[in-house]
Scaffold this active site. Structure first.
Site, PDB file in Angstrom:
ATOM      1  N   CYS A 126       3.645   2.124   1.476  1.00  0.00           N
ATOM      2  CA  CYS A 126       3.933   0.533   1.222  1.00  0.00           C
ATOM      3  C   CYS A 126       3.369  -0.416   2.061  1.00  0.00           C
ATOM      4  CB  CYS A 126       5.394   0.344   1.299  1.00  0.00           C
ATOM      5  SG  CYS A 126       6.292   0.615   2.968  1.00  0.00           S
ATOM      6  N   GLU A 172      13.592  -3.279   1.092  1.00  0.00           N
ATOM      7  CA  GLU A 172      12.152  -3.058   1.563  1.00  0.00           C
ATOM      8  C   GLU A 172      11.276  -2.446   0.366  1.00  0.00           C
ATOM      9  OE1 GLU A 172      11.472  -3.691   4.827  1.00  0.00           O
ATOM     10  OE2 GLU A 172      13.600  -3.914   5.424  1.00  0.00           O
TER      11      GLU A 172
END
Length: 461
Positions: free
Chosen positions: A246, A212
């Site tokens: 993110c 991720e």
């Protein structure tokens, strides 16, 4: 911790997994419920630890670290029995009589390596999927958020069997040591460059990975837009957690016909959120450490700052900042910002914005603001990203029914909800057949059988 300690932890976990306890779905549900109780019962300690590391407010901690995590646990508890059941699928006529099914089984012992930006949630949310799927797990929290890391280690040690979950603290040397051991899966959340290192290390032991990562997530604003609503949602998504998210909008692509109006609205929103001096706001957190503060400060040298720009190195403070007149060759457009600085680029036609997005590696998220369904469909059709939203930012991460993850440089694999269960499961393919109707054409000698095989292939194909 030494390599011997890690080897001992892995040995203990493999023995626990080998006992078969985690294959019992009732056991998994019990431990998931226990994890929820631990979070609920220690909320104040979680608030204190994360505030010590990042100066986040209780409200932002609850929204970003606790609420979604508890929802993830509840979702898994309700559905894990269904996810775990073998699923019947169609059996080809060539295998008649017989039946086919997919049987999810746990992978074994998995490693979960968490980041510092959401240091509690992004360690434990993958753990939910790992436990639901019946695995044992080693957790490696970030050393950049030491108070949260220590709290995770204590809470896990006090409430779970060490053979089921263990926490290993430490810096890059410990991470390297962990990756040198054979796990059944590695789940890493962090930057793209470190993700490459993790993938290379895992490849040496043929360990599958979920990565991720991140990237430059674009936010495109069309001329057909509700300017005030778009400004609020973009400003919130960008400056939540001081931009250390993110999936935060990394750069803004705005139609020139609405740019000035949008930027003025965003200035008003930031002042409304955090006041004239965001440094005094209890709702605005800090940059995680001096190294990242220095990295971000160097990005303030190009373009025209139209909001913010103030810094305080003694407090790792960087104000919410908008930079206008940014060019593609500027340093701020080279890599993910991961901070409270939003560069603004103008376009005349939507084709230009799409071209800019496609000139960069595929992002983790993409956001498009427009009242035009036609334009929204076009952007989704002509670009690629891990996920995203139309007329909002970052909210897609909170859905347990949507798989979350990247594409290309922004990541490998998915989790959240059933996707998290799948990430930590082996989808075992099984065909079950009786002993009757055992035809001879499939067995040697094959001489003279080719015409028959061709006819059977046409019939059964």
């Amino acid at each position: 911790m030494s390599g011997v300690d890690i080897a001992e932890i892995l040995g203990r976990q493999r023995r626990f997994f080998g006992s078969g306890k985690t294959r019992d779905v009732s056991f998994r549900i019990d431990r998931l419920k226990r994890l929820k109780d631990v979070i609920r019962d220690n909320e104040d300690e979680i608030f204190r630890a994360i505030h010590a590391d990042l100066k986040k407010s209780k409200e932002e901690i609850f929204l970003g670290e606790i609420a979604g995590l508890v929802g993830e646990i509840d979702h898994a508890v309700r559905r894990v029995r269904s996810w775990s059941k073998p699923k019947r699928v169609r059996t080809p006529l060539a295998l008649f009589p017989g039946s086919s099914f997919i049987m999810p089984e746990p992978l074994g012992v998995v490693l979960i390596m968490g980041p510092w930006n959401y240091p509690f949630q992004l360690v434990l949310a993958p753990l939910v999927g790992a436990l639901a799927a019946g695995n044992c797990a080693v957790l490696k929290p970030s050393e950049l958020t030491p108070d949260t890391s220590w709290l995770i280690r204590r809470l896990i040690a006090e409430n779970f069997e060490p053979g089921l979950i263990s926490v290993v603290e430490g810096g890059p040397d410990v991470a390297t040591d962990l990756l040198g051991h054979k796990f059944d899966h590695v789940f890493f959340t962090g930057g793209t460059e470190i993700g490459r290192i993790v993938a290379q290390a895992a490849a040496k032991t043929l360990t599958p990975v979920t990565l991720e990562l991140g990237g430059k997530s674009p936010c495109i604003v069309d001329r057909q837009v509700d300017v005030e609503c778009a400004a609020r949602r973009i400003a919130w998504g960008k400056f939540f957690n001081a931009g250390q998210t993110c999936v935060a909008p990394d750069y803004l692509l705005v139609d020139g016909k609405v740019k000035e109006e949008l930027l003025a609205a965003m200035r008003r929103c930031v002042i409304g959120f955090y006041g004239e001096n965001p440094k005094e706001s209890p709702d605005y957190c800090r940059i995680v450490n001096k190294r990242h503060f220095d990295r971000l400060s160097r990005l303030l040298d190009e373009g025209d700052i139209i909001l913010g720009g103030e810094t305080d190195p003694s407090d790792n403070y960087i104000a919410p900042t908008l930079i206008n007149n940014v060019a593609l060759h500027h340093k701020i457009m080279e890599s993910e910002i991961f901070g409270p600085i939003l560069p603004v680029l103008e376009f005349v036609e939507l084709t230009q914005a799409i071209s800019i997005v496609n000139s960069k590696p595929k992002p983790l998220a993409l956001y498009f603001f427009s009242k035009s369904c036609k334009n929204a469909d076009r952007v989704l059709r002509e670009t690629s990203s891990g996920g995203g939203a139309i007329n909002d930012t970052i909210v897609h991460v909170s859905s347990n029914t949507l798989p979350f993850g990247g594409v290309g440089d922004s990541g490998i694999g998915r989790y959240h909800g059933e996707a998290g269960f799948d990430a930590f499961s082996n989808k075992r393919a099984i065909v079950k057949r009786p002993f009757v109707l055992d035809t001879s054409f499939r067995y040697p000698p094959y001489r003279g059988k080719l015409p028959l095989l061709r006819r059977l292939m046409q019939y059964f194909g």
